[in-house]
Design a protein around this motif. Structure first.
Motif, PDB file in Angstrom:
ATOM      1  N   PRO A 202       0.820  -1.228   0.000  1.00  0.00           N
ATOM      2  CA  PRO A 202       0.000   0.000   0.000  1.00  0.00           C
ATOM      3  C   PRO A 202       0.848   1.270   0.000  1.00  0.00           C
ATOM      4  O   PRO A 202       0.483   2.252  -0.659  1.00  0.00           O
ATOM      5  N   LEU A 203       1.969   1.249   0.717  1.00  0.00           N
ATOM      6  CA  LEU A 203       2.833   2.430   0.759  1.00  0.00           C
ATOM      7  C   LEU A 203       3.367   2.751  -0.629  1.00  0.00           C
ATOM      8  O   LEU A 203       3.413   3.926  -1.037  1.00  0.00           O
ATOM      9  N   THR A 204       3.742   1.737  -1.383  1.00  0.00           N
ATOM     10  CA  THR A 204       4.266   1.952  -2.730  1.00  0.00           C
ATOM     11  C   THR A 204       3.185   2.463  -3.677  1.00  0.00           C
ATOM     12  O   THR A 204       3.400   3.420  -4.431  1.00  0.00           O
ATOM     13  N   VAL A 205       2.010   1.827  -3.630  1.00  0.00           N
ATOM     14  CA  VAL A 205       0.918   2.214  -4.532  1.00  0.00           C
ATOM     15  C   VAL A 205       0.461   3.646  -4.262  1.00  0.00           C
ATOM     16  O   VAL A 205       0.335   4.469  -5.191  1.00  0.00           O
ATOM     17  N   ILE A 206       0.235   3.972  -2.995  1.00  0.00           N
ATOM     18  CA  ILE A 206      -0.214   5.328  -2.651  1.00  0.00           C
ATOM     19  C   ILE A 206       0.877   6.351  -2.958  1.00  0.00           C
ATOM     20  O   ILE A 206       0.599   7.464  -3.433  1.00  0.00           O
ATOM     21  N   GLY A 207       2.124   5.963  -2.710  1.00  0.00           N
ATOM     22  CA  GLY A 207       3.229   6.871  -3.000  1.00  0.00           C
ATOM     23  C   GLY A 207       3.336   7.207  -4.469  1.00  0.00           C
ATOM     24  O   GLY A 207       3.533   8.374  -4.847  1.00  0.00           O
ATOM     25  N   LEU A 296      11.560  -9.259  -7.036  1.00  0.00           N
ATOM     26  CA  LEU A 296      10.499  -8.253  -7.076  1.00  0.00           C
ATOM     27  C   LEU A 296      10.508  -7.297  -5.887  1.00  0.00           C
ATOM     28  O   LEU A 296       9.761  -6.317  -5.888  1.00  0.00           O
ATOM     29  N   ILE A 297      11.342  -7.569  -4.889  1.00  0.00           N
ATOM     30  CA  ILE A 297      11.384  -6.723  -3.694  1.00  0.00           C
ATOM     31  C   ILE A 297      11.694  -5.253  -4.009  1.00  0.00           C
ATOM     32  O   ILE A 297      11.182  -4.352  -3.333  1.00  0.00           O
ATOM     33  N   PRO A 298      12.532  -4.926  -5.033  1.00  0.00           N
ATOM     34  CA  PRO A 298      12.784  -3.507  -5.316  1.00  0.00           C
ATOM     35  C   PRO A 298      11.515  -2.697  -5.553  1.00  0.00           C
ATOM     36  O   PRO A 298      11.483  -1.494  -5.280  1.00  0.00           O
ATOM     37  N   LEU A 299      10.456  -3.339  -6.049  1.00  0.00           N
ATOM     38  CA  LEU A 299       9.212  -2.614  -6.319  1.00  0.00           C
ATOM     39  C   LEU A 299       8.600  -2.034  -5.054  1.00  0.00           C
ATOM     40  O   LEU A 299       7.913  -1.004  -5.098  1.00  0.00           O
ATOM     41  N   ILE A 300       8.822  -2.674  -3.896  1.00  0.00           N
ATOM     42  CA  ILE A 300       8.208  -2.200  -2.659  1.00  0.00           C
ATOM     43  C   ILE A 300       9.222  -1.649  -1.667  1.00  0.00           C
ATOM     44  O   ILE A 300       8.846  -1.259  -0.556  1.00  0.00           O
ATOM     45  N   VAL A 301      10.489  -1.601  -2.065  1.00  0.00           N
ATOM     46  CA  VAL A 301      11.516  -1.069  -1.169  1.00  0.00           C
ATOM     47  C   VAL A 301      12.270   0.094  -1.811  1.00  0.00           C
ATOM     48  O   VAL A 301      12.365   1.188  -1.244  1.00  0.00           O
TER      49      VAL A 301
END
Length: 556
Positions: A202-207, A296-301
């Protein structure tokens, strides 16, 4: 820190604290449930070698998904831009595949309980004791990183004093590892993995929505930081300046080879998860299964780190009150409503506790088996060593509390962690890789190669880099060079000493050197493990190809 707390304080409410309370209750519940399966020291240290590959694979990636990953890689994203993806696609995946396909048969087939114990069989007591001491020190230092990262987040977001945050988290980690040993840590890591995803997605999407999607983020950062900031390879020519302070050669050799292979193939905090698998096939597949979520972790970090820079362009700058380590907390304050905020804070706590638990459980195994039982109190009954392990767990947690304050001197904790890896993991990898592929390598060569690599890396970093003898613009660039220096120094010393010292007899090297086998390595696949989709080779090559394809959007 008071300024930071004022800048990032979040409006948490009863719902957020309820979610935190539920999480802590689950953590302790898993510990009590796992206690019933701990009857021997093997149960405590390696879960009785009974866990399925999907559990050990998720635990493998979750053990790494601590402060190193969450705050450290987000900080790298804000500081270095798209160059940060190198830590994943060239700096992790090839080494994880190598571990699964090449090294796990030796580790698991030799029935060792730790990485240093492999050196005992391959080289002898001197290399074994030195590697055990080095790893024990490194484990406590890295556990302190997770505690410090968690403390600054909790102080800033919830208003708890740092020492309270350290004590509370340390207590819960101590409780569930002491109760259930590695099984408790691993099953909690599986839970924590999904909690972390629930926090960061959610943090990535909203960001991204906040900054106008990926195109808006790219346009903003390219205008502010230059056209190379959002590219993985542009600007990495030799002699070319870039935010990372490294060129393609030091990225490939320093990060992609020396640091990456040094960390992923010898760091017992991760390897321990594979050693707890139920059979050799599951052990080989453990890092290979972990490689796919790792890709895929870079997408959310990393992406949240980039978003944080777009939202607060002065992050990391003198006088701003914000360090690069604050990228994730900053976005949480700016973007998340209550409830979702509680999940995010819980996810961060889960990440820090997973990282600390991985290092503490590795520390208690190495210290108990490879130092205490091997050289201090030999030939005691199993219950004595089980009790010793629980006491050592408490010592490791207390040590991590102390070393947390060392990490506080670095504005980007990834810089600190990479420094530790260049000192400790790269020299270990040199000794392992030469000893595993060269039968002639001797015990004396292994000991002095390990020592030479460690000392050379420290000299390069503290004297040549910190003393401004070398013109390297960033800490990360210096760490890449230190890793190369450590590898070359250790290899040269081993190759130079081997002809003048006595090797082991060929029969002593069965299952320890490439081209030889042991009974454990000849274990046939269990029923179902011979299915095509469980083939380690297919999983390994699939991960490598997918990682290479991920570079395409960042290469132009």
């Amino acid at each position: 820190m008071e300024l930071l707390a004022q800048e990032l304080r979040l409006p948490t409410n009863a719902l957020d604290y309820t979610l935190l309370g539920i999480y802590f209750a689950v953590v302790l519940g898993v510990g009590f449930a796992a206690r019933r399966s701990v009857n021997t020291s093997l149960d405590f240290f390696l879960s009785g070698r009974s866990l399925p590959a999907w559990v050990t694979g998720l635990a493998f990636v979750a053990a790494n998904l601590g402060a190193l990953e969450i705050l450290g890689m987000a900080a790298n994203g804000a500081q270095y831009g798209a160059y940060t993806v190198h830590w994943y696609w060239v700096g992790a995946i090839p080494a994880m595949v190598f571990l699964g396909l090449v090294m796990m048969p030796f580790y698991y087939g030799s029935k060792v309980r730790s990485v240093p114990e492999f050196l005992l069989h391959r080289f002898g007591p001197s290399s074994h004791l030195l590697s055990a001491v080095i790893f024990s020190v490194a484990s406590v230092l890295i556990a302190g990183v997770n505690l410090y990262a968690m403390a600054i987040v909790i102080e800033a977001l919830l208003g708890w004093p740092q020492w309270v945050a350290i004590v509370v988290a340390g207590f819960f980690v101590l409780a569930y590892i002491t109760l259930g040993g590695l099984s408790s840590a691993i099953y909690n890591e599986v839970v924590q993995f999904f909690v972390i995803l629930a926090a960061l997605i959610p943090l990535t999407v909203i960001g991204l929505q906040r900054v106008g999607g990926w195109s808006g983020l790219t346009d903003t950062l390219t205008a502010e930081q230059g056209e190379n900031f959002m590219s993985a390879w542009r600007g990495t020519g030799i002699g070319t300046d870039n935010p990372l302070g490294a060129n393609w050669l030091t990225i490939v050799l320093g990060l992609g080879f020396a640091l990456s292979f040094g960390y992923w193939t010898t760091n017992f905090a991760e390897v321990q998860r594979a050693l707890s698998a139920k059979n050799l096939s599951a052990a080989k597949r453990t890092p290979l299964i972990a490689a796919f979520p790792k890709i895929l972790i870079p997408l959310i970090v990393v992406v949240p780190g980039l978003v944080a820079l777009a939202v607060a362009p002065d992050i990391g700058q003198a006088g701003s009150g914000l360090e690069y380590n604050d990228a994730i907390p900053l976005l949480m304050r700016e973007l998340l409503p209550n409830g979702v905020l509680g999940i995010a804070v819980t996810g961060l706590l889960a990440a820090f506790m997973a990282g600390m638990a991985a290092n503490v459980s590795a520390f208690n195994t190495v210290f108990t088996n490879d130092i205490w039982a091997a050289y201090v109190r030999r030939d005691r009954d199993d219950r004595y060593y089980l009790l010793t392990a629980r006491v050592v767990t408490a010592i490791g947690v207390l040590g991590g509390m102390g070393t947390a304050f060392i990490a506080s001197t670095f504005s980007n904790i990834m810089n600190y962690l990479q420094t530790l890896f260049s000192f400790f993991n790269v020299p270990l990898f040199v000794v392992f890789i030469i000893g595993m592929f060269w039968k002639r390598a001797t015990a004396a060569a292994g000991f002095w190669g390990l020592l030479a690599g460690t000392v050379a890396a420290m000299i390069n970093y503290f004297w040549l880099y910190r003393g401004d003898v070398l013109d390297i613009p960033t800490d990360q660039g210096a760490n890449f060079v230190s890793a190369i220096v450590a590898f070359v120094a250790g290899a040269v010393v081993m190759v130079a000493l081997t002809p003048f010292t006595r090797p082991k007899r060929p029969e002593q090297l069965a299952g320890l050197v490439y081209g030889t086998v042991s009974p454990g390595m000849a274990e046939p696949p269990a029923k179902g493990d011979d299915a095509w989709y469980r083939s380690p080779a297919l999983l390994g090559w699939g991960a490598l190809i997918l990682a290479a394809l991920c570079y395409l959007p960042f290469s132009f």
